[in-house]
Write a protein that holds these residues in place. Sequence first.
Motif, PDB file in Angstrom:
ATOM      1  N   VAL A 112      44.269  34.547  33.413  1.00  0.00           N
ATOM      2  CA  VAL A 112      42.829  34.709  33.625  1.00  0.00           C
ATOM      3  C   VAL A 112      42.325  33.377  34.170  1.00  0.00           C
ATOM      4  O   VAL A 112      42.274  32.370  33.451  1.00  0.00           O
ATOM      5  N   CYS A 113      41.988  33.381  35.441  1.00  0.00           N
ATOM      6  CA  CYS A 113      41.754  32.128  36.159  1.00  0.00           C
ATOM      7  C   CYS A 113      40.306  31.659  36.093  1.00  0.00           C
ATOM      8  O   CYS A 113      39.385  32.421  35.762  1.00  0.00           O
TER       9      CYS A 113
ATOM     10  N   ALA B   2      34.065  40.243  31.182  1.00  0.00           N
ATOM     11  CA  ALA B   2      34.449  41.480  31.865  1.00  0.00           C
ATOM     12  C   ALA B   2      35.953  41.682  31.814  1.00  0.00           C
ATOM     13  O   ALA B   2      36.446  42.797  31.576  1.00  0.00           O
ATOM     14  N   VAL B   3      36.713  40.600  32.030  1.00  0.00           N
ATOM     15  CA  VAL B   3      38.169  40.702  31.960  1.00  0.00           C
ATOM     16  C   VAL B   3      38.608  41.011  30.531  1.00  0.00           C
ATOM     17  O   VAL B   3      39.549  41.780  30.303  1.00  0.00           O
ATOM     18  N   GLY B   4      37.933  40.451  29.544  1.00  0.00           N
ATOM     19  CA  GLY B   4      38.259  40.727  28.154  1.00  0.00           C
ATOM     20  C   GLY B   4      38.101  42.190  27.808  1.00  0.00           C
ATOM     21  O   GLY B   4      38.924  42.767  27.087  1.00  0.00           O
ATOM     22  N   ARG B   5      37.055  42.817  28.335  1.00  0.00           N
ATOM     23  CA  ARG B   5      36.857  44.248  28.071  1.00  0.00           C
ATOM     24  C   ARG B   5      37.939  45.088  28.757  1.00  0.00           C
ATOM     25  O   ARG B   5      38.417  46.079  28.196  1.00  0.00           O
TER      26      ARG B   5
ATOM     27  N   ALA C 184      53.649  41.237  35.341  1.00  0.00           N
ATOM     28  CA  ALA C 184      52.694  40.151  35.132  1.00  0.00           C
ATOM     29  C   ALA C 184      51.364  40.577  35.731  1.00  0.00           C
ATOM     30  O   ALA C 184      51.310  41.469  36.597  1.00  0.00           O
ATOM     31  N   TYR C 185      50.307  39.930  35.266  1.00  0.00           N
ATOM     32  CA  TYR C 185      48.958  40.266  35.726  1.00  0.00           C
ATOM     33  C   TYR C 185      48.195  38.973  35.981  1.00  0.00           C
ATOM     34  O   TYR C 185      48.459  37.952  35.354  1.00  0.00           O
ATOM     35  N   ALA C 186      47.248  39.041  36.910  1.00  0.00           N
ATOM     36  CA  ALA C 186      46.407  37.879  37.184  1.00  0.00           C
ATOM     37  C   ALA C 186      45.015  38.354  37.561  1.00  0.00           C
ATOM     38  O   ALA C 186      44.857  39.376  38.257  1.00  0.00           O
ATOM     39  N   PHE C 187      44.015  37.623  37.102  1.00  0.00           N
ATOM     40  CA  PHE C 187      42.629  37.919  37.431  1.00  0.00           C
ATOM     41  C   PHE C 187      42.035  36.666  38.065  1.00  0.00           C
ATOM     42  O   PHE C 187      41.984  35.602  37.443  1.00  0.00           O
ATOM     43  N   THR C 188      41.627  36.810  39.311  1.00  0.00           N
ATOM     44  CA  THR C 188      41.110  35.666  40.050  1.00  0.00           C
ATOM     45  C   THR C 188      40.198  36.143  41.174  1.00  0.00           C
ATOM     46  O   THR C 188      40.380  37.242  41.708  1.00  0.00           O
ATOM     47  N   ASN C 189      39.237  35.301  41.528  1.00  0.00           N
ATOM     48  CA  ASN C 189      38.385  35.554  42.697  1.00  0.00           C
ATOM     49  C   ASN C 189      38.760  34.662  43.867  1.00  0.00           C
ATOM     50  O   ASN C 189      38.087  34.658  44.893  1.00  0.00           O
ATOM     51  N   SER C 190      39.853  33.924  43.718  1.00  0.00           N
ATOM     52  CA  SER C 190      40.285  32.980  44.745  1.00  0.00           C
ATOM     53  C   SER C 190      41.485  33.541  45.501  1.00  0.00           C
ATOM     54  O   SER C 190      42.521  33.837  44.899  1.00  0.00           O
ATOM     55  N   LEU C 191      41.347  33.674  46.806  1.00  0.00           N
ATOM     56  CA  LEU C 191      42.476  34.124  47.618  1.00  0.00           C
ATOM     57  C   LEU C 191      43.617  33.110  47.571  1.00  0.00           C
ATOM     58  O   LEU C 191      44.794  33.481  47.591  1.00  0.00           O
TER      59      LEU C 191
ATOM     60  N   ILE D 196      57.014  42.865  39.018  1.00  0.00           N
ATOM     61  CA  ILE D 196      55.788  43.595  39.345  1.00  0.00           C
ATOM     62  C   ILE D 196      54.598  42.713  39.004  1.00  0.00           C
ATOM     63  O   ILE D 196      54.483  42.217  37.875  1.00  0.00           O
ATOM     64  N   LEU D 197      53.726  42.495  39.952  1.00  0.00           N
ATOM     65  CA  LEU D 197      52.518  41.703  39.733  1.00  0.00           C
ATOM     66  C   LEU D 197      51.302  42.534  40.106  1.00  0.00           C
ATOM     67  O   LEU D 197      51.200  43.041  41.222  1.00  0.00           O
ATOM     68  N   SER D 198      50.366  42.678  39.167  1.00  0.00           N
ATOM     69  CA  SER D 198      49.111  43.386  39.417  1.00  0.00           C
ATOM     70  C   SER D 198      47.978  42.372  39.355  1.00  0.00           C
ATOM     71  O   SER D 198      47.854  41.636  38.373  1.00  0.00           O
ATOM     72  N   ILE D 199      47.165  42.337  40.399  1.00  0.00           N
ATOM     73  CA  ILE D 199      46.086  41.362  40.494  1.00  0.00           C
ATOM     74  C   ILE D 199      44.745  42.072  40.364  1.00  0.00           C
ATOM     75  O   ILE D 199      44.455  43.036  41.075  1.00  0.00           O
ATOM     76  N   ASN D 200      43.948  41.618  39.398  1.00  0.00           N
ATOM     77  CA  ASN D 200      42.603  42.131  39.109  1.00  0.00           C
ATOM     78  C   ASN D 200      42.597  43.571  38.590  1.00  0.00           C
ATOM     79  O   ASN D 200      41.601  44.279  38.724  1.00  0.00           O
TER      80      ASN D 200
END
Length: 492
Positions: free
Chosen positions: A271-272, A279-282, A423-430, A444-448
């Motif tokens: 969680v970046c 919102a990410v927590g929910r 793995a998962y990542a949440f970010t607004n940065s390209l 497997i990587l899922s973003i947002n």
Amino acid sequence: MSTTTLPADVSTTQAQYPRVGLYIDGEWIYNREVAVEVRNPATEEVLGKVPKATSDDLARALDAAARGFLVWRDTPPQQRVKVIQRATALMRERLDLIATTITLENGKLYSNSYAEADRSLNFFEWNAAQSLRDYGLIIPGEAQMQKFILRQPIGPVAAFTPWNVPISSAARKVSAALSAGCSVILKPAEETPATACLLVKAFEDAGLPPGVLNLVFGNPSEISSTLIASPIIRLVTFTGSVGVGKHLTQLAAAAMKPVLMELGGHAPVLVCEGVDGAAVGRLAAIGKTNASGQICASPSRFIVHRTVYDDFVAAFSGAVKEVRVGDGFSKTAQMGPVASARRLSAMQSFVEDAKQRGARIAAGGNRIGDRGYFFEPTVLADVPIDADAMTIEPFGPLAACVRVDDLGEAIALANSLSVGLAAYAFTNSLQDSERVSRELECGILSINHFGTPDADTPFGGVKDSGIGREGGPSTLDAYMITKTVLQKTVRI
């Protein structure tokens, strides 16, 4: 606190549980010694009994698979596809029965069971279609020389599948093997046997020739050692724990056989900086409680930037406290029980270890009631990186949260374990998105989001999380061999 809810309109004592049997060479076998009793995780009641395959049964299954392979290998792909399509159509008609059986055996919500069964049909449809596109090659050569590359089925397959996704995992392996032209001996988990029986029954009713698909239960060690050592078996495929996967791989290596292994994980969630932590927590509460956290791609290590950590943990823990835990047939439940007393004990052990090491229990941490294997969805905050919850896959509704100062630290911590499945990542940065895509060690990587691959994309891990891939354009590769033919066009 999460509370247990009663079934709304379905009683597990009234639901019809399918009879469990061995299926060998086109014949169902029931009159065997009992291997185990199957229990409903929500009520602990006995659902049925699992017959134990004898050594003679295993020998007969191997012989049947050998003969079945010769028949199925020589069946034109178009005809094989028609049989698979008929079986798929029958399973679609029986989705309610399959989903009900999964919930009885596994405990997950009926809606989750139905979604798993429905999604599993995609594997049959995709792999069958891929078999019609699995072309060979003609290589340009010199005069009087023709060069062919043929794709042929590898042979009889030994397939071992787990209890947590009893129809999905079996569907991945059976669909690929049958689409490639292989025969199969399927050995599912004894905890969820009837689900596999329903899959096999659909193929029997669809007209699959005897011996092409066989089903055995019993002593896992005896079955695996017997099947893998046999010269009849040409491929070993397994979904399950790292430890068992390594053991089966060693057995296969001794017999010089290829393996397809989809093993455990401990999925990190990055969680970046700059995201909406609340919102990410929910979202995390939904992702973590899906199937009670008992899926190999379940998010479990939440590695959160310090600037959004407090908001994330507060929202995550607040959301899981509102999750209604109950029988999988209840229309009001949002999460079912864990699958067994063993998993219940494991959750309690993770919590106690984390507490002793100084972690804070932000939500949950306790068993619910004294009947059924219900456990509160649990969020652990400020977890030391050497705690069990950070180093061992929990495989349950438990999340460990840690605070980091930058993305480099987060990536290093995510990559610090020997496993690398999802793995998962949440970010607004390209820029950050590109970096985690490149540097995270995972299959497997899922973003947002908390999604996972469907039939059209590869599924599998790196490092200790497995060997090979299931799904996607190369889905049949493990089940095929490549043969080179060099033909001199001269008279002899």
